[in-house]
Design a protein around this motif. Structure first.
Motif, PDB file in Angstrom:
ATOM      1  N   LEU A   2       0.826  -1.203   0.000  1.00  0.00           N
ATOM      2  CA  LEU A   2       0.000   0.000   0.000  1.00  0.00           C
ATOM      3  C   LEU A   2       0.864   1.257   0.000  1.00  0.00           C
ATOM      4  N   THR A   3       1.966   1.204   0.733  1.00  0.00           N
ATOM      5  CA  THR A   3       2.884   2.348   0.762  1.00  0.00           C
ATOM      6  C   THR A   3       3.485   2.585  -0.614  1.00  0.00           C
ATOM      7  N   LEU A   4       3.867   1.503  -1.289  1.00  0.00           N
ATOM      8  CA  LEU A   4       4.433   1.618  -2.634  1.00  0.00           C
ATOM      9  C   LEU A   4       3.424   2.247  -3.583  1.00  0.00           C
ATOM     10  N   ILE A   5       2.172   1.770  -3.543  1.00  0.00           N
ATOM     11  CA  ILE A   5       1.129   2.309  -4.417  1.00  0.00           C
ATOM     12  C   ILE A   5       0.875   3.777  -4.108  1.00  0.00           C
ATOM     13  N   GLU A   6       0.858   4.097  -2.823  1.00  0.00           N
ATOM     14  CA  GLU A   6       0.600   5.480  -2.404  1.00  0.00           C
ATOM     15  C   GLU A   6       1.673   6.424  -2.922  1.00  0.00           C
ATOM     16  N   TYR A   7       2.943   6.020  -2.790  1.00  0.00           N
ATOM     17  CA  TYR A   7       4.039   6.880  -3.230  1.00  0.00           C
ATOM     18  C   TYR A   7       4.134   6.918  -4.758  1.00  0.00           C
ATOM     19  N   ALA A   8       3.956   5.771  -5.412  1.00  0.00           N
ATOM     20  CA  ALA A   8       4.055   5.737  -6.879  1.00  0.00           C
ATOM     21  C   ALA A   8       2.927   6.516  -7.533  1.00  0.00           C
ATOM     22  N   SER A   9       1.764   6.589  -6.879  1.00  0.00           N
ATOM     23  CA  SER A   9       0.625   7.301  -7.460  1.00  0.00           C
ATOM     24  C   SER A   9       0.868   8.810  -7.543  1.00  0.00           C
ATOM     25  N   LEU A  10       1.737   9.336  -6.669  1.00  0.00           N
ATOM     26  CA  LEU A  10       1.981  10.785  -6.662  1.00  0.00           C
ATOM     27  C   LEU A  10       2.605  11.264  -7.972  1.00  0.00           C
ATOM     28  N   LEU A  45      11.058   8.692 -10.173  1.00  0.00           N
ATOM     29  CA  LEU A  45      10.486   8.489  -8.840  1.00  0.00           C
ATOM     30  C   LEU A  45       9.676   7.197  -8.781  1.00  0.00           C
ATOM     31  N   VAL A  46       8.944   6.885  -9.846  1.00  0.00           N
ATOM     32  CA  VAL A  46       8.199   5.623  -9.887  1.00  0.00           C
ATOM     33  C   VAL A  46       9.162   4.447  -9.860  1.00  0.00           C
ATOM     34  N   ALA A  47      10.250   4.553 -10.630  1.00  0.00           N
ATOM     35  CA  ALA A  47      11.253   3.482 -10.645  1.00  0.00           C
ATOM     36  C   ALA A  47      11.877   3.315  -9.261  1.00  0.00           C
ATOM     37  N   LEU A  48      12.071   4.440  -8.570  1.00  0.00           N
ATOM     38  CA  LEU A  48      12.651   4.384  -7.216  1.00  0.00           C
ATOM     39  C   LEU A  48      11.765   3.583  -6.274  1.00  0.00           C
ATOM     40  N   THR A  49      10.458   3.799  -6.361  1.00  0.00           N
ATOM     41  CA  THR A  49       9.547   3.070  -5.473  1.00  0.00           C
ATOM     42  C   THR A  49       9.483   1.580  -5.803  1.00  0.00           C
ATOM     43  N   CYS A  50       9.847   1.233  -7.040  1.00  0.00           N
ATOM     44  CA  CYS A  50       9.758  -0.168  -7.464  1.00  0.00           C
ATOM     45  C   CYS A  50      11.011  -0.977  -7.161  1.00  0.00           C
ATOM     46  N   VAL A  51      12.157  -0.301  -7.068  1.00  0.00           N
ATOM     47  CA  VAL A  51      13.416  -1.041  -6.945  1.00  0.00           C
ATOM     48  C   VAL A  51      14.015  -1.011  -5.536  1.00  0.00           C
ATOM     49  N   VAL A  52      13.515  -0.113  -4.703  1.00  0.00           N
ATOM     50  CA  VAL A  52      14.062  -0.051  -3.345  1.00  0.00           C
ATOM     51  C   VAL A  52      12.946  -0.318  -2.339  1.00  0.00           C
ATOM     52  N   SER A  53      13.325  -0.568  -1.114  1.00  0.00           N
ATOM     53  CA  SER A  53      12.348  -0.879  -0.068  1.00  0.00           C
ATOM     54  C   SER A  53      11.661   0.399   0.417  1.00  0.00           C
ATOM     55  N   PRO A  54      10.464   0.274   0.977  1.00  0.00           N
ATOM     56  CA  PRO A  54       9.741   1.456   1.478  1.00  0.00           C
ATOM     57  C   PRO A  54      10.533   2.264   2.488  1.00  0.00           C
ATOM     58  N   SER A  55      11.361   1.595   3.261  1.00  0.00           N
ATOM     59  CA  SER A  55      12.148   2.326   4.260  1.00  0.00           C
ATOM     60  C   SER A  55      13.143   3.277   3.621  1.00  0.00           C
TER      61      SER A  55
END
Length: 204
Positions: A2-10, A45-55
């Motif tokens: 959910l965190t990934l989706i939330e950040y990638a949606s921005l 930024l979308v790629a960042l959310t996909c390749v690294v951990s939420p932390s």
């Protein structure tokens, strides 16, 4: 997840909104801004959310905010510019974009713990798209009405031109017949003159 989706949606929201506005405004300068700040930076930024951990990517929240604010600023600027130039569509889109930007600003303030609430950017984006759908539907209906009007006027114009051409054809035919009659009359007069000349010569 959910965190990934939330950040990638921005960045995706900024990306889609920017491309949509460009399709309406058709402004070359704004197009370059959309592809750099919206698609380019947003894609990273979308790629960042996909390749690294939420932390990890949550530590870069400010980058997400900067991308949204930059896209929102230029979107509002160019919409206002086209609105002042007399573009009625740009005024409606500017109002819709205000809804989207309001939701984005709300979420930015919320993430910085300015107040306690729920994230609403996704909902404001849905509202933005619904408003755009209504605007596009209105444009399509207007275009259809204009097409119908032009079609009727074109039919009337064709009928009028056909009537004019018919009148010209009749006038040309009348003129041709009159010319033939005059020619026949002239030939008869010539024959009569020849007969008179022959008769005068025989008497002499």
């Amino acid at each position: 997840a959910l965190t990934l989706i939330e950040y990638a949606s921005l960045p995706l929201i900024a990306m889609v909104a920017g491309l949509f506005l460009q399709s309406l405004l058709n402004d070359e300068v704004f197009k370059r801004i959309v592809y750099v700040a919206g698609v380019g930076f947003g894609g990273l930024l979308v790629a960042l959310t996909c390749v690294v951990s939420p932390s990890v990517f949550t530590d870069y929240l400010n980058l997400f905010h900067i991308q949204i604010l930059v896209c929102a600023f230029f979107g509002i600027y160019y919409l206002a510019k086209h609105s002042l130039a007399g573009n009625a569509l740009a005024r409606w889109v500017l109002a819709a974009l205000g809804l989207l930007v309001g939701g984005a600003v709300h979420d930015i303030l919320l993430s910085n713990q300015v107040f306690v609430s729920q994230y609403i950017a996704s909902y404001s984006f849905i509202g933005f798209m619904l408003l755009q759908s209504a605007i596009l539907s209105g444009r399509a209906a207007k275009a259809y009405r204009q097409s119908e009007h032009l079609s009727k006027n074109l039919q009337k114009e064709v009928e009028a031109q056909t009537h004019v051409l018919k009148e010209h054809a009749e006038e040309a035919d009348t003129s041709r017949r009159e010319a033939l009659r005059q020619k026949a009359h002239a030939e008869m007069a010539k024959l009569e003159a020849e007969d008179l000349r022959t008769a005068a010569e025989s008497q002499a």
